[in-house]
Design an enzyme around this catalytic site. Structure first.
Site, PDB file in Angstrom:
ATOM      1  N   LYS A 183     -35.591  42.949 -25.332  1.00 16.36           N
ATOM      2  CA  LYS A 183     -36.994  42.778 -25.756  1.00 16.36           C
ATOM      3  C   LYS A 183     -37.223  43.646 -26.991  1.00 16.36           C
ATOM      4  O   LYS A 183     -36.804  44.818 -27.017  1.00 16.36           O
ATOM      5  CB  LYS A 183     -37.923  43.202 -24.619  1.00 16.36           C
ATOM      6  CG  LYS A 183     -39.396  42.992 -24.901  1.00 16.36           C
ATOM      7  CD  LYS A 183     -40.233  43.373 -23.680  1.00 16.36           C
ATOM      8  CE  LYS A 183     -41.695  43.065 -23.867  1.00 16.36           C
ATOM      9  NZ  LYS A 183     -42.502  43.380 -22.658  1.00 16.36           N
ATOM     10  N   SER A 193     -45.478  39.813 -21.119  1.00 17.46           N
ATOM     11  CA  SER A 193     -45.144  39.892 -22.515  1.00 17.46           C
ATOM     12  C   SER A 193     -43.660  39.737 -22.820  1.00 17.46           C
ATOM     13  O   SER A 193     -43.287  39.543 -23.979  1.00 17.46           O
ATOM     14  CB  SER A 193     -45.616  41.232 -23.086  1.00 17.46           C
ATOM     15  OG  SER A 193     -44.933  42.306 -22.468  1.00 17.46           O
ATOM     16  N   SER A 221     -45.369  42.141 -16.991  1.00 17.44           N
ATOM     17  CA  SER A 221     -44.711  41.509 -18.146  1.00 17.44           C
ATOM     18  C   SER A 221     -43.249  41.134 -17.957  1.00 17.44           C
ATOM     19  O   SER A 221     -42.698  40.407 -18.796  1.00 17.44           O
ATOM     20  CB  SER A 221     -44.839  42.410 -19.370  1.00 17.44           C
ATOM     21  OG  SER A 221     -46.156  42.375 -19.854  1.00 17.44           O
TER      22      SER A 221
END
Lengths: 449, 51
Positions: free
Chosen positions: A81, A156, A180
């Site tokens: 990420k 996210s 997330s």
């Protein structure tokens, strides 16, 4: 030559085994995933695709494999990420503000992945600064759900979930402040694990909410999540999970009002999983946690204040450098008083106490990860019979309580509704990832029958 | 003082420089925030020392 889809879609454990027995080399594997990334560019899984940058890692892994060195992830491509700093590789946090930041050091978890032999395989898309759950990123593109490109992957860590489900990497690293990791895992159909708060170090990760932030794996299988968790933590949760006897474990199905409303199809899949656990000798019963009613307010005040503190300088000096949704959240956070923050922490202590007491009576708490399947991109509200609910509010409703409390929580796929995946959320005691993984593996096995 | 004036004063005190449009965009979130804080305050008001 490109490898057959079966290899790029294979679990991390199978990929690692194939590398060990030299059925494939790390460089061939990198090329196979790279080819898939190029053909799936419209999903917007990556902010910075691996490209040629992964090749030096792959060559080093090839040498280590040839020397038969230890390393659980030798040659395994892991997508990161884009919130975790990567030495010499742009790290944007999904923002315009950090679009040119090239860190001089790796985040602690990236260092651990490299030490285990992983190939750092590109930087995945996320909601701007991880402050939202739709992954509609105004700067780096709206990420798309690989199961239905009209739909959101959730966020996210949406890019990480897409990369796992679409076969663009062997596994991925994500972060979770209100859900997330678990939300995109649920909406895209993979495993997502938020371990106990503090188990994984966050040095070198761009912060959102210091007391709520967690890192964790997104993977194709529970075994992969266990392997990756142990590589990241240096612990033995997965080894221990394989020795856990699930028969007789006490499972509580959360029946609070906060769980409602639910899409009927989601509810059916959860009940089906609970019934299957019962048939396999687990003691399943209904439980209630009245204090859950306060988690929405407690999470909102806590996160607004903490995120605004993290962004104190930029939100005042460069408000237009944020997308509208994140800007409003940060501006609101600047208005949270110390007294309001303390109020929220007092309630948080009560919620934690209640969770502690609940786990005196049960071993695992079971509930849906999200009350809905993947929403259409741009959809702002969910329509229930009882009224409307904002999409982002619905998506975090069942995940955020476990960021407040810091207990480990796992999303595991448990069937589909209308061709879209449903995630079942398992929650355990603090530091009891082993039991969580063991029950997760059982559900995975039952769901595949 | 109107609700809008209160919000404008709060944002100035927090060091934010907001346009009129920014204030309007922030207002629904602020109202929801105030309502949630009030809920928390009410829930915790039953502590014995608040009697």
């Amino acid at each position: 030559m490109a490898q057959p889809p079966s290899l790029t879609a294979a679990p991390l454990a199978a990929v690692a085994a194939a590398l060990r027995r030299r059925a494939i080399s790390p460089l061939e594997l990198v090329d196979a995933y790279q080819e898939r990334i190029e053909s799936a560019a419209d999903l917007r899984a990556f902010i910075t695709p691996p490209g040629d940058r992964a090749r030096p890692d792959a060559k080093r892994a090839q040498q280590r494999l040839a020397r038969r060195e230890p390393g659980a992830l030798l040659g395994v491509p892991i997508a990161i990420k884009d919130l975790f700093a990567t030495r010499g590789l742009r790290t944007t946090a999904g923002s315009r503000i950090l679009r040119d930041w090239v860190p001089s050091r790796d985040a602690a978890l990236v260092t651990r992945l490299r030490a285990a032999g992983a190939v750092i395989f590109g930087k995945t898309n996320l909601h701007e600064f991880a402050y939202g759950v739709t992954n509609a990123n105004p700067w780096w593109g709206i990420a798309r759900n690989p199961r239905d490109v009209r739909r959101s992957p959730g966020g996210s860590s949406g890019g990480s979930a897409i990369a796992v489900v679409a076969g663009l990497c062997a596994a991925a690293l994500g972060s979770d402040t209100g859900g997330s990791i678990r939300i995109p895992a649920s909406l895209c159909g993979c495993v997502g694990l938020k371990p106990t708060y503090g188990l994984l170090p966050l040095d070198g990760a761009v912060p959102l909410g210091w007391s709520l932030d967690h890192a964790g794996p997104l993977t194709r299988t529970i075994e992969d999540a266990g392997i990756l968790l142990d590589a990241l933590s240096g612990g033995r949760a997965w080894t221990q999970a394989q020795r856990v006897t699930t028969r007789g474990l006490r499972v509580g199905i959360l029946r609070n009002s906060i769980v409602q409303p639910l899409q009927p199809g989601v509810s059916r899949q959860v009940e089906r999983a609970a019934a299957a656990l019962r048939r396999h000798g687990l003691r399943v019963r209904d439980v209630r946690l009245p204090e859950m009613a306060w988690t929405v307010a407690t999470q909102l005040v806590t996160l607004r204040a903490e995120a605004s503190a993290a962004h104190a300088r930029w939100i005042r000096a460069r408000p237009r450098a944020y997308g509208p949704d994140v800007r409003i959240r940060l501006q609101l956070g600047a208005l949270v008083s110390g007294a309001d923050y303390v109020l929220a922490q007092r309630m948080r202590a009560k919620i934690k106490d209640a969770v502690r007491r609940l786990f005196d009576d049960i071993d695992i708490l079971l509930l849906p990860t999200t009350p809905i399947t993947a929403p259409v991109v741009g959809e702002r509200t969910v329509r229930w019979r009882t009224g409307e609910e904002p999409v982002d509010g619905a998506l975090v409703r069942l995940t955020a309580p476990f960021n407040l409390t810091g207990v480990p929580a796992l999303s595991v796929p448990c069937g589909e509704v209308g061709g879209l995946p449903v995630g079942l959320q398992l929650v355990g005691r603090w530091n009891d990832e082993a039991r969580l993984l063991a029950v997760g593996r059982l559900i995975e096995a039952l769901a595949s029958r | 003082m109107t609700e809008r004036d209160q919000l404008a004063a709060a944002t100035r005190a927090a060091g934010l420089r907001l346009t009129a449009a920014d204030l309007e965009a922030l207002r629904p979130a602020w109202k929801r925030y105030l309502a949630l804080v009030e809920e928390l305050r009410a829930a915790l008001a039953s502590e014995p020392w608040n009697d």
